[in-house]
Write a protein that holds these residues in place. Sequence first.
Motif, PDB file in Angstrom:
ATOM      1  N   LYS A 137      26.989 -20.910 -51.625  1.00 51.51           N
ATOM      2  CA  LYS A 137      27.337 -20.331 -52.924  1.00 51.51           C
ATOM      3  C   LYS A 137      26.301 -20.696 -53.988  1.00 51.51           C
ATOM      4  O   LYS A 137      25.939 -19.863 -54.838  1.00 51.51           O
ATOM      5  CB  LYS A 137      28.735 -20.804 -53.346  1.00 51.51           C
ATOM      6  N   LEU A 138      25.828 -21.928 -53.948  1.00 57.59           N
ATOM      7  CA  LEU A 138      24.820 -22.357 -54.915  1.00 57.59           C
ATOM      8  C   LEU A 138      23.511 -21.600 -54.713  1.00 57.59           C
ATOM      9  O   LEU A 138      22.878 -21.170 -55.682  1.00 57.59           O
ATOM     10  CB  LEU A 138      24.586 -23.859 -54.782  1.00 57.59           C
ATOM     11  N   ALA A 139      23.110 -21.430 -53.457  1.00 54.41           N
ATOM     12  CA  ALA A 139      21.885 -20.695 -53.178  1.00 54.41           C
ATOM     13  C   ALA A 139      21.981 -19.271 -53.713  1.00 54.41           C
ATOM     14  O   ALA A 139      21.022 -18.750 -54.293  1.00 54.41           O
ATOM     15  CB  ALA A 139      21.602 -20.688 -51.675  1.00 54.41           C
ATOM     16  N   GLY A 140      23.148 -18.649 -53.544  1.00 58.16           N
ATOM     17  CA  GLY A 140      23.327 -17.304 -54.052  1.00 58.16           C
ATOM     18  C   GLY A 140      23.382 -17.254 -55.565  1.00 58.16           C
ATOM     19  O   GLY A 140      22.755 -16.384 -56.194  1.00 58.16           O
ATOM     20  N   ALA A 141      24.119 -18.185 -56.165  1.00 59.37           N
ATOM     21  CA  ALA A 141      24.292 -18.183 -57.619  1.00 59.37           C
ATOM     22  C   ALA A 141      22.975 -18.394 -58.344  1.00 59.37           C
ATOM     23  O   ALA A 141      22.747 -17.804 -59.416  1.00 59.37           O
ATOM     24  CB  ALA A 141      25.291 -19.272 -58.023  1.00 59.37           C
ATOM     25  N   TYR A 142      22.105 -19.228 -57.785  1.00 64.37           N
ATOM     26  CA  TYR A 142      20.833 -19.538 -58.444  1.00 64.37           C
ATOM     27  C   TYR A 142      19.648 -18.808 -57.805  1.00 64.37           C
ATOM     28  O   TYR A 142      18.498 -19.113 -58.113  1.00 64.37           O
ATOM     29  CB  TYR A 142      20.613 -21.047 -58.453  1.00 64.37           C
ATOM     30  N   GLU A 143      19.937 -17.868 -56.936  1.00 62.59           N
ATOM     31  CA  GLU A 143      18.912 -17.008 -56.332  1.00 62.59           C
ATOM     32  C   GLU A 143      17.795 -17.822 -55.683  1.00 62.59           C
ATOM     33  O   GLU A 143      16.603 -17.544 -55.853  1.00 62.59           O
ATOM     34  CB  GLU A 143      18.352 -16.038 -57.379  1.00 62.59           C
ATOM     35  N   VAL A 144      18.198 -18.841 -54.938  1.00 55.07           N
ATOM     36  CA  VAL A 144      17.251 -19.676 -54.217  1.00 55.07           C
ATOM     37  C   VAL A 144      16.932 -19.016 -52.874  1.00 55.07           C
ATOM     38  O   VAL A 144      17.852 -18.612 -52.156  1.00 55.07           O
ATOM     39  CB  VAL A 144      17.829 -21.087 -53.978  1.00 55.07           C
ATOM     40  N   PRO A 145      15.659 -18.871 -52.513  1.00 56.30           N
ATOM     41  CA  PRO A 145      15.337 -18.288 -51.204  1.00 56.30           C
ATOM     42  C   PRO A 145      16.060 -19.018 -50.080  1.00 56.30           C
ATOM     43  O   PRO A 145      16.086 -20.254 -50.053  1.00 56.30           O
ATOM     44  CB  PRO A 145      13.814 -18.483 -51.107  1.00 56.30           C
ATOM     45  N   THR A 146      16.659 -18.242 -49.165  1.00 54.80           N
ATOM     46  CA  THR A 146      17.516 -18.837 -48.136  1.00 54.80           C
ATOM     47  C   THR A 146      17.140 -18.305 -46.762  1.00 54.80           C
ATOM     48  O   THR A 146      16.875 -17.113 -46.589  1.00 54.80           O
ATOM     49  CB  THR A 146      18.991 -18.534 -48.432  1.00 54.80           C
ATOM     50  N   ILE A 147      17.137 -19.200 -45.790  1.00 55.76           N
ATOM     51  CA  ILE A 147      16.806 -18.868 -44.404  1.00 55.76           C
ATOM     52  C   ILE A 147      17.976 -19.261 -43.519  1.00 55.76           C
ATOM     53  O   ILE A 147      18.580 -20.321 -43.697  1.00 55.76           O
ATOM     54  CB  ILE A 147      15.524 -19.597 -43.975  1.00 55.76           C
ATOM     55  N   LEU A 148      18.280 -18.407 -42.555  1.00 55.95           N
ATOM     56  CA  LEU A 148      19.414 -18.620 -41.657  1.00 55.95           C
ATOM     57  C   LEU A 148      18.926 -18.484 -40.224  1.00 55.95           C
ATOM     58  O   LEU A 148      18.348 -17.462 -39.855  1.00 55.95           O
ATOM     59  CB  LEU A 148      20.498 -17.594 -41.958  1.00 55.95           C
ATOM     60  N   SER A 149      19.146 -19.526 -39.416  1.00 52.76           N
ATOM     61  CA  SER A 149      18.693 -19.500 -38.033  1.00 52.76           C
ATOM     62  C   SER A 149      19.849 -19.735 -37.070  1.00 52.76           C
ATOM     63  O   SER A 149      20.808 -20.447 -37.382  1.00 52.76           O
ATOM     64  CB  SER A 149      17.612 -20.570 -37.813  1.00 52.76           C
ATOM     65  N   THR A 150      19.744 -19.114 -35.889  1.00 56.06           N
ATOM     66  CA  THR A 150      20.711 -19.310 -34.810  1.00 56.06           C
ATOM     67  C   THR A 150      19.944 -19.612 -33.530  1.00 56.06           C
ATOM     68  O   THR A 150      18.735 -19.406 -33.442  1.00 56.06           O
ATOM     69  CB  THR A 150      21.573 -18.054 -34.593  1.00 56.06           C
ATOM     70  N   VAL A 151      20.685 -20.048 -32.513  1.00 56.92           N
ATOM     71  CA  VAL A 151      20.061 -20.319 -31.222  1.00 56.92           C
ATOM     72  C   VAL A 151      20.866 -19.645 -30.109  1.00 56.92           C
ATOM     73  O   VAL A 151      22.089 -19.664 -30.112  1.00 56.92           O
ATOM     74  CB  VAL A 151      19.943 -21.835 -30.958  1.00 56.92           C
ATOM     75  N   GLY A 152      20.154 -18.996 -29.203  1.00 55.64           N
ATOM     76  CA  GLY A 152      20.769 -18.474 -27.990  1.00 55.64           C
ATOM     77  C   GLY A 152      21.575 -17.216 -28.119  1.00 55.64           C
ATOM     78  O   GLY A 152      22.245 -16.820 -27.158  1.00 55.64           O
ATOM     79  N   VAL A 153      21.544 -16.547 -29.256  1.00 53.31           N
ATOM     80  CA  VAL A 153      22.333 -15.320 -29.408  1.00 53.31           C
ATOM     81  C   VAL A 153      21.713 -14.197 -28.576  1.00 53.31           C
ATOM     82  O   VAL A 153      22.407 -13.493 -27.826  1.00 53.31           O
ATOM     83  CB  VAL A 153      22.428 -14.901 -30.891  1.00 53.31           C
ATOM     84  N   GLY A 154      20.404 -14.024 -28.687  1.00 53.59           N
ATOM     85  CA  GLY A 154      19.733 -12.999 -27.914  1.00 53.59           C
ATOM     86  C   GLY A 154      19.831 -13.221 -26.414  1.00 53.59           C
ATOM     87  O   GLY A 154      19.805 -12.265 -25.630  1.00 53.59           O
ATOM     88  N   MET A 155      19.984 -14.464 -26.017  1.00 54.78           N
ATOM     89  CA  MET A 155      20.121 -14.796 -24.595  1.00 54.78           C
ATOM     90  C   MET A 155      21.535 -14.532 -24.090  1.00 54.78           C
ATOM     91  O   MET A 155      21.794 -14.626 -22.894  1.00 54.78           O
ATOM     92  CB  MET A 155      19.769 -16.273 -24.379  1.00 54.78           C
ATOM     93  N   GLY A 156      22.451 -14.242 -25.015  1.00 48.93           N
ATOM     94  CA  GLY A 156      23.836 -14.026 -24.631  1.00 48.93           C
ATOM     95  C   GLY A 156      24.609 -15.301 -24.388  1.00 48.93           C
ATOM     96  O   GLY A 156      25.721 -15.283 -23.842  1.00 48.93           O
ATOM     97  N   VAL A 157      24.040 -16.425 -24.805  1.00 51.37           N
ATOM     98  CA  VAL A 157      24.671 -17.727 -24.581  1.00 51.37           C
ATOM     99  C   VAL A 157      25.629 -18.082 -25.710  1.00 51.37           C
ATOM    100  O   VAL A 157      26.707 -18.639 -25.486  1.00 51.37           O
ATOM    101  CB  VAL A 157      23.599 -18.827 -24.438  1.00 51.37           C
ATOM    102  N   ASN A 158      25.234 -17.773 -26.952  1.00 48.96           N
ATOM    103  CA  ASN A 158      26.010 -18.152 -28.125  1.00 48.96           C
ATOM    104  C   ASN A 158      26.330 -16.947 -28.997  1.00 48.96           C
ATOM    105  O   ASN A 158      25.671 -15.901 -28.907  1.00 48.96           O
ATOM    106  CB  ASN A 158      25.232 -19.171 -28.975  1.00 48.96           C
ATOM    107  N   GLN A 159      27.321 -17.124 -29.847  1.00 46.19           N
ATOM    108  CA  GLN A 159      27.635 -16.145 -30.872  1.00 46.19           C
ATOM    109  C   GLN A 159      26.802 -16.428 -32.113  1.00 46.19           C
ATOM    110  O   GLN A 159      26.196 -17.482 -32.240  1.00 46.19           O
ATOM    111  CB  GLN A 159      29.134 -16.204 -31.211  1.00 46.19           C
ATOM    112  N   GLY A 160      26.789 -15.482 -33.036  1.00 47.90           N
ATOM    113  CA  GLY A 160      26.029 -15.651 -34.259  1.00 47.90           C
ATOM    114  C   GLY A 160      26.692 -16.600 -35.236  1.00 47.90           C
ATOM    115  O   GLY A 160      27.660 -17.298 -34.905  1.00 47.90           O
TER     116      GLY A 160
END
Length: 225
Positions: free
Chosen positions: A63-86
């Motif tokens: 919420k803070l990142a959105g409220a103050y328009e701070v650049p934000t990065i989101l990473s996941t692991v193994g979704v493309g491999m079909g191992v994990n959900q997003g």
Amino acid sequence: MTADADAASAKTSPEPVRDTTADHLLTPDNCAVVFIDYQEGQYATIGSATREEIDLGAITLAKLAGAYEVPTILSTVGVGMGVNQGTVAEIAGELPDVPEIDRTGVNSWEDADFREAVTATGRKKIVMAGLWTEVCLAFPTLDMLREGFEVYPVVDAVGGVSPVTHATAVERMTHAGAQPITSLAFGCELMRNWARPESDRFRVVINDYFDRKRAIGDKTGTLFR
């Protein structure tokens, strides 16, 4: 002292704004926020904090990142491999315009797309949270510190397999030069002064934080933190 004198001496104007890009403290203009692996499989193995406790900090951070328009990065692991959900809905819903960067390795800094996204922000101060603390947060933190970044692990928005693994990871990152922070402290650092018009952005977030904090206390029957 008279009432008129009290009124005359009351401070109602903010102090001058410091250089928001050169400030040694965090500002909306000199930092970026990173979320790593807020996925069901990661939550399922956390033993250092409850999911509600982690979400309290992580949602506040988002919420803070959105409220103050701070650049934000989101990473996941193994979704493309079909191992994990997003990314879980609780976090993804707060970051509607932030694309997921999926990868195969446990260390996000070894993924070229992740490194490119971080570098593209142009920011050297990185406020970072990830599950688990001892792997998905610690490994990129250690790498990024060596490459000249300042890293701020958000310790109330993360968790490890056990209290020992979480605490050991925080200690390891700190010894390497990381600067641990909490979600509300981050908000205060961005906001800086209650008399500025944009402080209302923080008021909204802090009110939400304490509403959810009280709800956790009511559910558990304890005075949560």
